[in-house]
Design a protein around this motif. Structure first.
Motif, PDB file in Angstrom:
ATOM      1  N   TRP A  73      -8.885 -58.007  56.957  1.00  0.00           N
ATOM      2  CA  TRP A  73      -9.150 -58.785  55.744  1.00  0.00           C
ATOM      3  C   TRP A  73     -10.110 -58.007  54.862  1.00  0.00           C
ATOM      4  O   TRP A  73     -11.017 -57.344  55.335  1.00  0.00           O
ATOM      5  N   ASN A  75     -13.043 -57.313  52.580  1.00  0.00           N
ATOM      6  CA  ASN A  75     -14.377 -57.828  52.284  1.00  0.00           C
ATOM      7  C   ASN A  75     -15.068 -56.854  51.337  1.00  0.00           C
ATOM      8  O   ASN A  75     -15.726 -55.898  51.774  1.00  0.00           O
ATOM      9  N   GLU A 134     -18.986 -56.231  51.871  1.00  0.00           N
ATOM     10  CA  GLU A 134     -19.347 -55.353  52.989  1.00  0.00           C
ATOM     11  C   GLU A 134     -18.993 -53.901  52.694  1.00  0.00           C
ATOM     12  O   GLU A 134     -19.769 -52.977  53.010  1.00  0.00           O
ATOM     13  N   THR A 145     -18.216 -63.878  46.352  1.00  0.00           N
ATOM     14  CA  THR A 145     -18.804 -64.079  47.681  1.00  0.00           C
ATOM     15  C   THR A 145     -18.484 -65.462  48.236  1.00  0.00           C
ATOM     16  O   THR A 145     -18.355 -65.635  49.448  1.00  0.00           O
ATOM     17  N   ASP A 146     -18.345 -66.455  47.367  1.00  0.00           N
ATOM     18  CA  ASP A 146     -18.041 -67.810  47.825  1.00  0.00           C
ATOM     19  C   ASP A 146     -16.620 -67.924  48.388  1.00  0.00           C
ATOM     20  O   ASP A 146     -16.338 -68.820  49.192  1.00  0.00           O
ATOM     21  N   LEU A 188     -14.992 -65.601  50.205  1.00  0.00           N
ATOM     22  CA  LEU A 188     -14.711 -64.675  51.292  1.00  0.00           C
ATOM     23  C   LEU A 188     -14.251 -65.377  52.576  1.00  0.00           C
ATOM     24  O   LEU A 188     -13.414 -64.853  53.307  1.00  0.00           O
ATOM     25  N   SER A 189     -14.818 -66.547  52.874  1.00  0.00           N
ATOM     26  CA  SER A 189     -14.413 -67.249  54.094  1.00  0.00           C
ATOM     27  C   SER A 189     -12.947 -67.660  54.029  1.00  0.00           C
ATOM     28  O   SER A 189     -12.205 -67.562  55.024  1.00  0.00           O
ATOM     29  N   LEU A 190     -12.509 -68.098  52.864  1.00  0.00           N
ATOM     30  CA  LEU A 190     -11.109 -68.457  52.678  1.00  0.00           C
ATOM     31  C   LEU A 190     -10.209 -67.225  52.771  1.00  0.00           C
ATOM     32  O   LEU A 190      -9.117 -67.275  53.347  1.00  0.00           O
ATOM     33  N   ARG A 232     -10.701 -64.522  54.504  1.00  0.00           N
ATOM     34  CA  ARG A 232     -10.572 -64.067  55.895  1.00  0.00           C
ATOM     35  C   ARG A 232      -9.489 -64.856  56.633  1.00  0.00           C
ATOM     36  O   ARG A 232      -8.622 -64.266  57.296  1.00  0.00           O
ATOM     37  N   THR A 233      -9.515 -66.170  56.518  1.00  0.00           N
ATOM     38  CA  THR A 233      -8.519 -67.002  57.196  1.00  0.00           C
ATOM     39  C   THR A 233      -7.116 -66.746  56.651  1.00  0.00           C
ATOM     40  O   THR A 233      -6.151 -66.584  57.423  1.00  0.00           O
ATOM     41  N   GLN A 260      -5.610 -63.360  57.836  1.00  0.00           N
ATOM     42  CA  GLN A 260      -5.139 -63.350  59.216  1.00  0.00           C
ATOM     43  C   GLN A 260      -3.792 -64.056  59.348  1.00  0.00           C
ATOM     44  O   GLN A 260      -2.911 -63.602  60.089  1.00  0.00           O
TER      45      GLN A 260
END
Length: 302
Positions: A132, A134, A137, A156-157, A159-161, A163-164, A167
């Protein structure tokens, strides 16, 4: 004697009719198992094309070779990250590059690549399963020790979405490619030439049903992967564009998107063909005609 002669003649005629009926049944069964070679070759080619384009999607951006280096989901350009309206913008951008930033970064299914506008791609990260992207990073890791840069909070807000979604996208493309490869060899087995509805037809229908399910799964995984990839990177592009304080150019990889949606189109064609054949065996295989023929034969005997 005439009565017995007439009865014997009727029995002979009935025997001829029975033989004709049995010959018709045998011909029907032979026609049932006769495979239309043209359709079998066509659907095999459809899935072969789907697999080829899925492979192009999966090997896109893994190195800087021709075609592969131009196959990416998203490309961000940081060469002019400071807008020209800012005083000394050119000098500041030069300083930003001297701190370790590349001019551009582009994303594939397995990794990312970076480079400079005048040189092209100079670095590709090692391929990683369920990769994913990023950018926070990556950019922070490339800056020289002690250097920092403030990236948009909108990015940045999300990024969690990302990543999922990445995948899921990775898994769907891999599974879709494997299922499409199986369909090259199995999908042609589901075609018959105008079969009659009989015990044989029911048995063939039960054979065609799992093949239809296989083609449906190939379509499902390929389409889900393409939808997730398209939606996710469109959102990514918009997040970069919404960063008013930065002059970050983000562009979608039209070649990658074209490859994945061609694969979706091919698996859709294959599924519709297989579904039509399966429904044809079930509903449109001359069942009514065979039933009328059977009724007329019964009436003639009586």
């Amino acid at each position: 004697m005439a009565i017995f002669g007439r009865r014997k003649k009727e029995e002979q005629e009935d025997g001829v009719k029975d033989r004709d009926s049995s010959e018709d049944t045998l011909n029907d069964e032979r026609a049932f198992y006769k495979k239309p070679t043209g359709l079998r070759i066509f659907i095999a080619l459809v899935y072969l094309i789907a697999v080829i384009f899925l492979i192009l999607v999966e090997i896109g951006n893994i190195n800087k070779k021709a075609v592969i280096k131009n196959t990416y989901f998203l490309k961000i350009n940081l060469a002019n990250v400071i807008p020209e309206s800012v005083p000394n913008a050119v000098l500041i951008n030069t300083i930003a590059q001297s701190l370790g930033l590349h001019d551009f970064y582009q994303v594939g299914l397995w990794n990312y690549c970076a480079g400079y506008n005048g040189e092209g791609i100079t670095y590709c990260s090692p391929p990683t399963a369920r990769y994913w992207f990023n950018p926070v990073e990556i950019i922070m890791s490339e800056l020289l020790f002690g250097a920092t840069i403030s990236l948009p909070t909108e990015l940045t807000d999300a990024l969690s979405l990302v990543r999922t979604a990445s995948q899921w996208m990775f898994a769907c493309f891999i599974v879709g490619a494997c299922l499409s490869f199986l369909c090259i060899f199995l999908a042609p087995l589901g075609f018959s030439k105008k079969p009659r509805w009989s015990h044989k037809a029911r048995r063939i229908f039960l054979r065609q049903l799992p093949i239809t399910v296989l083609t449906a799964l190939a379509l499902l995984f390929t389409a889900v992967g393409a939808v997730v990839a398209t939606v996710m990177f469109v959102i990514f592009k918009n997040k970069f564009s919404e960063a008013a304080d930065f002059n970050i150019e983000a562009t979608l990889g039209t070649q990658m998107l074209a490859f994945e949606w061609v694969a979706v189109g091919m698996t859709l064609i294959g599924f519709l063909m297989q579904l039509g054949t399966c429904c044809g065996v079930c509903c449109c295989t001359g069942k009514r005609k065979a039933e009328r023929k059977r009724q007329s034969a019964i009436q003639e005997k009586h």
